[in-house]
Design a protein around this motif. Sequence first.
Motif, PDB file in Angstrom:
ATOM      1  N   GLN A  46       0.831  -1.204   0.000  1.00  0.00           N
ATOM      2  CA  GLN A  46       0.000   0.000   0.000  1.00  0.00           C
ATOM      3  C   GLN A  46       0.869   1.258   0.000  1.00  0.00           C
ATOM      4  OE1 GLN A  46      -2.835   0.861  -0.666  1.00  0.00           O
ATOM      5  NE2 GLN A  46      -3.619   2.468   0.616  1.00  0.00           N
ATOM      6  N   THR A 100     -15.012  -3.238   0.107  1.00  0.00           N
ATOM      7  CA  THR A 100     -14.103  -3.229  -1.035  1.00  0.00           C
ATOM      8  C   THR A 100     -13.859  -4.613  -1.608  1.00  0.00           C
ATOM      9  OG1 THR A 100     -12.991  -1.310  -0.082  1.00  0.00           O
ATOM     10  CG2 THR A 100     -11.816  -2.484  -1.806  1.00  0.00           C
ATOM     11  N   LEU A 101     -13.572  -5.562  -0.749  1.00  0.00           N
ATOM     12  CA  LEU A 101     -13.206  -6.902  -1.214  1.00  0.00           C
ATOM     13  C   LEU A 101     -14.407  -7.774  -1.570  1.00  0.00           C
ATOM     14  CD1 LEU A 101     -10.437  -7.696   1.411  1.00  0.00           C
ATOM     15  CD2 LEU A 101     -10.094  -7.140  -0.999  1.00  0.00           C
ATOM     16  N   TRP A 136      -7.773  -2.110  -2.168  1.00  0.00           N
ATOM     17  CA  TRP A 136      -8.178  -3.274  -1.401  1.00  0.00           C
ATOM     18  C   TRP A 136      -7.267  -3.588  -0.225  1.00  0.00           C
ATOM     19  CZ3 TRP A 136      -4.396  -6.880  -1.158  1.00  0.00           C
ATOM     20  CH2 TRP A 136      -3.416  -6.830  -2.141  1.00  0.00           C
ATOM     21  N   SER A 137      -6.029  -3.101  -0.240  1.00  0.00           N
ATOM     22  CA  SER A 137      -5.052  -3.551   0.750  1.00  0.00           C
ATOM     23  C   SER A 137      -5.361  -3.081   2.169  1.00  0.00           C
ATOM     24  CB  SER A 137      -3.645  -3.100   0.352  1.00  0.00           C
ATOM     25  OG  SER A 137      -3.558  -1.693   0.359  1.00  0.00           O
ATOM     26  N   GLU A 158      -8.331  -2.586   3.593  1.00  0.00           N
ATOM     27  CA  GLU A 158      -9.394  -3.417   4.154  1.00  0.00           C
ATOM     28  C   GLU A 158      -8.893  -4.819   4.471  1.00  0.00           C
ATOM     29  OE1 GLU A 158     -13.183  -5.171   2.107  1.00  0.00           O
ATOM     30  OE2 GLU A 158     -13.632  -3.122   2.782  1.00  0.00           O
ATOM     31  N   ALA A 159      -8.111  -5.384   3.581  1.00  0.00           N
ATOM     32  CA  ALA A 159      -7.576  -6.727   3.813  1.00  0.00           C
ATOM     33  C   ALA A 159      -6.658  -6.737   5.032  1.00  0.00           C
ATOM     34  CB  ALA A 159      -6.826  -7.216   2.572  1.00  0.00           C
TER      35      ALA A 159
END
Length: 165
Positions: free
Chosen positions: A31, A121-122, A44-45, A47-48
């Motif tokens: 990120q 997001t994911l 996405w990073s 949230e993951a």
Amino acid sequence: MITRLWGAVEWMTEVLLILCIAAMTVMCSAQVAWRYLLNDPLVWSEEAARYLFVWVTYLSAWLAWKHRAHIAVDLVHYVGNPRLERLSARVVEAIVLAFCLYTFVTNFGLLRLTMRQSSATLGLPMVWVYAGYSVMAFMIAGDILVRWITGRRPPPDPVEEVQPS
């Protein structure tokens, strides 16, 4: 037999914890790299990494319990009566076991509610995020029950092992 089986479960959980920390580190680093080097943030990073952090927190809570590294009031320990210490430890274990079993069962209601809820997001089913709590409660309860059945005691306090020089 039960000790070997539980040892395998503990080993797999520790591997999962290591993998979650490694994946979270890689995602956070990516990120930063994408945002500052490529001027194109990964959507996405974050949230993951956040959801992995939830799992890391729960699995680390189990690991701390396994090694009896949680913050505790050691009043009984300082009395110096081994019988009272063992009794106190069993009472604490019984209270923690009851709490873990109760919350393990009641957490299924939350898991049912979040089965069809997706992350922003994911698109990840949120049940996987909230299942981390159930895994932690299962592991702590399992640790207590296996120790009671097999008679194994928790590892000694590392502070006690250090001899003054």
